[in-house]
Design a protein around this motif. Structure first.
Motif, mmCIF file in Angstrom:
data_model
loop_
_atom_site.group_PDB
_atom_site.id
_atom_site.type_symbol
_atom_site.label_atom_id
_atom_site.label_comp_id
_atom_site.label_asym_id
_atom_site.label_seq_id
_atom_site.Cartn_x
_atom_site.Cartn_y
_atom_site.Cartn_z
ATOM 1 N N GLN A 62 47.411 17.655 15.067
ATOM 2 C CA GLN A 62 46.761 16.658 14.223
ATOM 3 C C GLN A 62 45.601 17.276 13.453
ATOM 4 N N LYS A 63 44.848 18.153 14.094
ATOM 5 C CA LYS A 63 43.761 18.867 13.410
ATOM 6 C C LYS A 63 44.339 19.750 12.305
ATOM 7 N N LEU A 64 45.450 20.403 12.591
ATOM 8 C CA LEU A 64 46.090 21.275 11.608
ATOM 9 C C LEU A 64 46.547 20.483 10.390
ATOM 10 N N LEU A 65 47.050 19.282 10.608
ATOM 11 C CA LEU A 65 47.459 18.416 9.499
ATOM 12 C C LEU A 65 46.275 18.116 8.583
ATOM 13 N N LEU A 66 45.129 17.797 9.170
ATOM 14 C CA LEU A 66 43.951 17.498 8.365
ATOM 15 C C LEU A 66 43.492 18.714 7.567
ATOM 16 N N VAL A 67 43.548 19.884 8.190
ATOM 17 C CA VAL A 67 43.143 21.103 7.488
ATOM 18 C C VAL A 67 44.070 21.382 6.311
ATOM 19 N N ALA A 68 45.378 21.173 6.503
ATOM 20 C CA ALA A 68 46.335 21.402 5.423
ATOM 21 C C ALA A 68 46.083 20.463 4.247
ATOM 22 N N LEU A 69 45.776 19.217 4.522
ATOM 23 C CA LEU A 69 45.496 18.265 3.451
ATOM 24 C C LEU A 69 44.172 18.571 2.747
ATOM 25 N N ALA A 70 43.202 19.067 3.500
ATOM 26 C CA ALA A 70 41.867 19.316 2.946
ATOM 27 C C ALA A 70 41.681 20.757 2.479
ATOM 28 N N GLU A 71 42.722 21.572 2.541
ATOM 29 C CA GLU A 71 42.573 23.004 2.274
ATOM 30 C C GLU A 71 41.905 23.294 0.938
ATOM 31 N N ASN A 72 42.377 22.680 -0.145
ATOM 32 C CA ASN A 72 41.832 22.981 -1.469
ATOM 33 C C ASN A 72 40.366 22.576 -1.593
ATOM 34 N N HIS A 116 37.069 11.407 4.349
ATOM 35 C CA HIS A 116 36.391 11.112 5.612
ATOM 36 C C HIS A 116 36.299 12.349 6.494
ATOM 37 N N ALA A 117 37.377 13.104 6.589
ATOM 38 C CA ALA A 117 37.400 14.272 7.470
ATOM 39 C C ALA A 117 36.401 15.329 7.030
ATOM 40 N N VAL A 118 36.279 15.539 5.715
ATOM 41 C CA VAL A 118 35.339 16.536 5.206
ATOM 42 C C VAL A 118 33.903 16.037 5.319
ATOM 43 N N ALA A 119 33.674 14.776 4.959
ATOM 44 C CA ALA A 119 32.316 14.226 4.982
ATOM 45 C C ALA A 119 31.739 14.208 6.389
ATOM 46 N N THR A 120 32.560 13.896 7.373
ATOM 47 C CA THR A 120 32.091 13.791 8.754
ATOM 48 C C THR A 120 32.271 15.090 9.523
ATOM 49 N N ARG A 121 32.735 16.120 8.824
ATOM 50 C CA ARG A 121 32.901 17.453 9.411
ATOM 51 C C ARG A 121 33.887 17.465 10.572
ATOM 52 N N ILE A 122 34.885 16.589 10.509
ATOM 53 C CA ILE A 122 35.997 16.695 11.447
ATOM 54 C C ILE A 122 36.726 18.007 11.189
ATOM 55 N N ARG A 128 35.161 24.572 6.769
ATOM 56 C CA ARG A 128 35.754 25.801 6.230
ATOM 57 C C ARG A 128 36.197 26.744 7.340
ATOM 58 N N GLU A 129 35.497 26.726 8.472
ATOM 59 C CA GLU A 129 35.879 27.590 9.583
ATOM 60 C C GLU A 129 37.276 27.262 10.096
ATOM 61 N N ASP A 130 37.702 26.016 9.924
ATOM 62 C CA ASP A 130 39.019 25.600 10.420
ATOM 63 C C ASP A 130 40.165 26.145 9.572
ATOM 64 N N LEU A 131 39.856 26.699 8.390
ATOM 65 C CA LEU A 131 40.911 27.280 7.560
ATOM 66 C C LEU A 131 41.624 28.421 8.279
#
Length: 237
Positions: free
Chosen positions: A139-149, A215-221, A224-227
Motif C-alpha cells: 500500500q505504501k508502494l502504491l502511494l509512492v508510485a502515484l506521487a512519484e512525479n 494528502h499523502a504528500v502534505a501529511t508526509r505519509i 522523497r526518501e520513499d522513492l
C-alpha cells in the motif's frame, strides 16, 4: 501600544520568488498576478493573498478546486475549500492543489509567523483529526508510485499524476490488483476522516488519485526518501 508591522510575505513557485504587496490583493491562478499555468482546469483567480487587521490571509477564490495547506512538517494541515480562507500563521506554509491531472505546490514565506506547536498531527478547517494510518508495504508502494512525479521535484512547481494503468505498469502489477489496493488505501483514509476519496457518479478517477497524492504528500505519509522503494522494485523486476 502600536500595532505590530505587517511582516513581508513572499510566494515561492518553480524556483521564482514573488513579494506580495500589502496594499492590494495578490491573486494566483491561470490569469492572475502570478500565472502558474495555462491549464484550462485551473481557475483564472484561484488563490488570493491579502492583508487585513495586521495579518496575512489566504483565500480560495475558486468554486471547484480545494487546496491543502500544511506547515511543512505534515503535522498541522488544513483543507481550504472553495470560498474559505485562513490566516498565514507559520513562517513557512506549503500549499498543494490539483487541476485536471496536474498537481501544483507553492510555498509562502513570512518572517512574522506565530510560534505554534505543530504536534500532534491534525487536520483542521474541514476534515476530522487524522492520525497515523498503518499501511502495508504494498500500500505504501502504491502511494509512492502515484506521487512519484511530485516527490521527484527539487523545488515547488507542478507534477503529473499517473493514470492507474501507468502506475500499475510502473510497479509491475495488473490493473485489477492496483485498483483493488487503491480502493483499500482510500477506504482506510476515509475511515480516518479524509474526504474526497470516494468514487461514483460525478466523481472522476483522476480526482480521487489527485486527492490521495495531495494528502499523502502534505501529511508526509510519503516523502522523497520513499522513492528508493521504487528503485528496489525495479531491481527486483
Amino acid at each position: 501600544m502600536a500595532p505590530l508591522a505587517l511582516p513581508p510575505l513572499v510566494v515561492e513557485f518553480a524556483g521564482e520568488r514573488y513579494e506580495v504587496p500589502a496594499d492590494r490583493e495578490f491573486a494566483i491562478g491561470r490569469d492572475a498576478d502570478l500565472v502558474i499555468d495555462e491549464n484550462r482546469y485551473l481557475h483564472r483567480r484561484f488563490l488570493v493573498l491579502s492583508a487585513e487587521n495586521g495579518m496575512w490571509w489566504l483565500t480560495n477564490a475558486g468554486d471547484r478546486i480545494a487546496a491543502t495547506v500544511t506547515d511543512g512538517t505534515g503535522r498541522v494541515h488544513a483543507r481550504l475549500a472553495p470560498g474559505a480562507r485562513l490566516p498565514v500563521v507559520f513562517d513557512r506554509l506549503h500549499v498543494l492543489f490539483g487541476a485536471g491531472s496536474t498537481s501544483y505546490d507553492l510555498t509562502l514565506h513570512s518572517a512574522g509567523g506565530f510560534a505554534v506547536d505543530p504536534a500532534p498531527r491534525a487536520e483542521v478547517g474541514g476534515d476530522a483529526t487524522i492520525g497515523d494510518v498503518p499501511l502495508s508495504p504494498s500500500q505504501k508502494l502504491l502511494l509512492v508510485a502515484l506521487a512519484e512525479n511530485v516527490l521527484r521535484q527539487t523545488e515547488s512547481g507542478r507534477g503529473e499524476i499517473p493514470s492507474s494503468a501507468d502506475a500499475a505498469t510502473r510497479l509491475g502489477w495488473t490493473l485489477t490488483a492496483f485498483t483493488r489496493k487503491l480502493d483499500t488505501v482510500c477506504g482506510k483514509l476515509e475511515r480516518e476522516g479524509v474526504t474526497g476519496l470516494r468514487g461514483g457518479r460525478g466523481k472522476l478517477a483522476t480526482n480521487r488519485r489527485m486527492r490521495l497524492v495531495e494528502h499523502a504528500v502534505a501529511t508526509r505519509i510519503v516523502t522523497r526518501e520513499d522513492l528508493a522503494l521504487l528503485d528496489v522494485t525495479e531491481r527486483a523486476g
